[in-house]
Scaffold this motif. Structure first.
Motif, mmCIF file in Angstrom:
data_model
loop_
_atom_site.group_PDB
_atom_site.id
_atom_site.type_symbol
_atom_site.label_atom_id
_atom_site.label_comp_id
_atom_site.label_asym_id
_atom_site.label_seq_id
_atom_site.Cartn_x
_atom_site.Cartn_y
_atom_site.Cartn_z
ATOM 1 N N TRP A 86 26.521 40.533 37.946
ATOM 2 C CA TRP A 86 27.437 39.522 37.442
ATOM 3 C C TRP A 86 26.735 38.672 36.400
ATOM 4 O O TRP A 86 25.517 38.570 36.378
ATOM 5 C CB TRP A 86 27.973 38.642 38.570
ATOM 6 C CG TRP A 86 26.947 37.786 39.250
ATOM 7 C CD1 TRP A 86 26.123 38.158 40.270
ATOM 8 C CD2 TRP A 86 26.630 36.427 38.956
ATOM 9 N NE1 TRP A 86 25.314 37.115 40.637
ATOM 10 C CE2 TRP A 86 25.603 36.033 39.848
ATOM 11 C CE3 TRP A 86 27.099 35.496 38.032
ATOM 12 C CZ2 TRP A 86 25.049 34.756 39.839
ATOM 13 C CZ3 TRP A 86 26.553 34.221 38.033
ATOM 14 C CH2 TRP A 86 25.546 33.863 38.920
ATOM 15 N N THR B 33 33.628 32.020 31.956
ATOM 16 C CA THR B 33 34.035 33.409 32.142
ATOM 17 C C THR B 33 33.006 34.167 32.963
ATOM 18 O O THR B 33 31.827 34.205 32.621
ATOM 19 C CB THR B 33 34.238 34.108 30.785
ATOM 20 O OG1 THR B 33 35.237 33.402 30.049
ATOM 21 C CG2 THR B 33 34.677 35.554 30.972
ATOM 22 N N THR C 201 31.841 37.778 34.349
ATOM 23 C CA THR C 201 31.955 39.209 34.069
ATOM 24 C C THR C 201 31.100 39.964 35.074
ATOM 25 O O THR C 201 29.929 39.636 35.273
ATOM 26 C CB THR C 201 31.470 39.524 32.639
ATOM 27 O OG1 THR C 201 32.218 38.713 31.729
ATOM 28 C CG2 THR C 201 31.678 40.981 32.302
ATOM 29 N N GLU D 59 37.525 43.390 35.537
ATOM 30 C CA GLU D 59 37.803 42.719 34.271
ATOM 31 C C GLU D 59 37.182 41.330 34.295
ATOM 32 O O GLU D 59 37.046 40.738 35.367
ATOM 33 C CB GLU D 59 39.317 42.568 34.068
ATOM 34 C CG GLU D 59 40.093 43.856 34.081
ATOM 35 C CD GLU D 59 39.952 44.630 32.789
ATOM 36 O OE1 GLU D 59 39.659 44.014 31.752
ATOM 37 O OE2 GLU D 59 40.141 45.857 32.825
ATOM 38 N N PRO D 60 36.849 40.759 33.141
ATOM 39 C CA PRO D 60 36.361 39.374 33.120
ATOM 40 C C PRO D 60 37.414 38.427 33.700
ATOM 41 O O PRO D 60 38.616 38.650 33.538
ATOM 42 C CB PRO D 60 36.130 39.085 31.639
ATOM 43 C CG PRO D 60 35.939 40.430 31.021
ATOM 44 C CD PRO D 60 36.822 41.366 31.807
ATOM 45 N N GLY E 227 42.378 36.233 36.220
ATOM 46 C CA GLY E 227 42.226 37.302 35.238
ATOM 47 C C GLY E 227 43.434 38.195 35.337
ATOM 48 O O GLY E 227 44.569 37.720 35.334
#
Length: 118
Positions: A49, A55, A57, A85-86, A101
């Motif tokens: 991560w 954000t 990710t 997905e982010p 998200g």
């Protein structure tokens, strides 16, 4: 800045029922070194991560390959979809994490969540 280090238990996950969870409710543990692991619904997951601004990710995630009942597999598919997905991270308080998200999820800090999943 959001402090993700520690274990977080899902309390809400869009598109999946968390009550009566088979093998326990999904959870994620964020290590300070950029590693993440947890339970997606039936299977254990592990990956990386990165948090940049607001954000989050996830890097490539790997998983064990057990099958489970349909409701548990639905939970798992939604968790994997979320981390695929982010996501935008917000923290209404220091023990609550909201991820938005492709899906929405709410997690609470719970150091014992991983202990009860087996």
């Amino acid at each position: 800045m959001v402090d993700l280090a520690g274990t977080w238990r899902f309390t809400a996950l869009e598109g999946a029922e968390l009550e009566g969870a088979y093998r326990g409710t999904p959870w994620l543990t964020f290590d300070g070194d950029g590693q993440v692991f947890g339970l997606a619904g039936v299977n254990r997951i592990r990956g990386t991560w990165r948090l940049a601004g607001g954000t989050l990710t996830f890097g490539p995630m790997v998983s064990t390959l057990m099958a489970g009942p349909p409701d548990a597999m639905t939970r798992e598919q939604q968790v994997l979809r979320l981390v695929g997905e982010p996501v935008t991270v917000s923290t209404p308080d220091e023990d609550t994490l909201e991820l938005t998200g492709v899906l929405r999820a709410r997690l609470v800090r719970d150091p014992g969540a991983g202990d009860a999943s087996d």
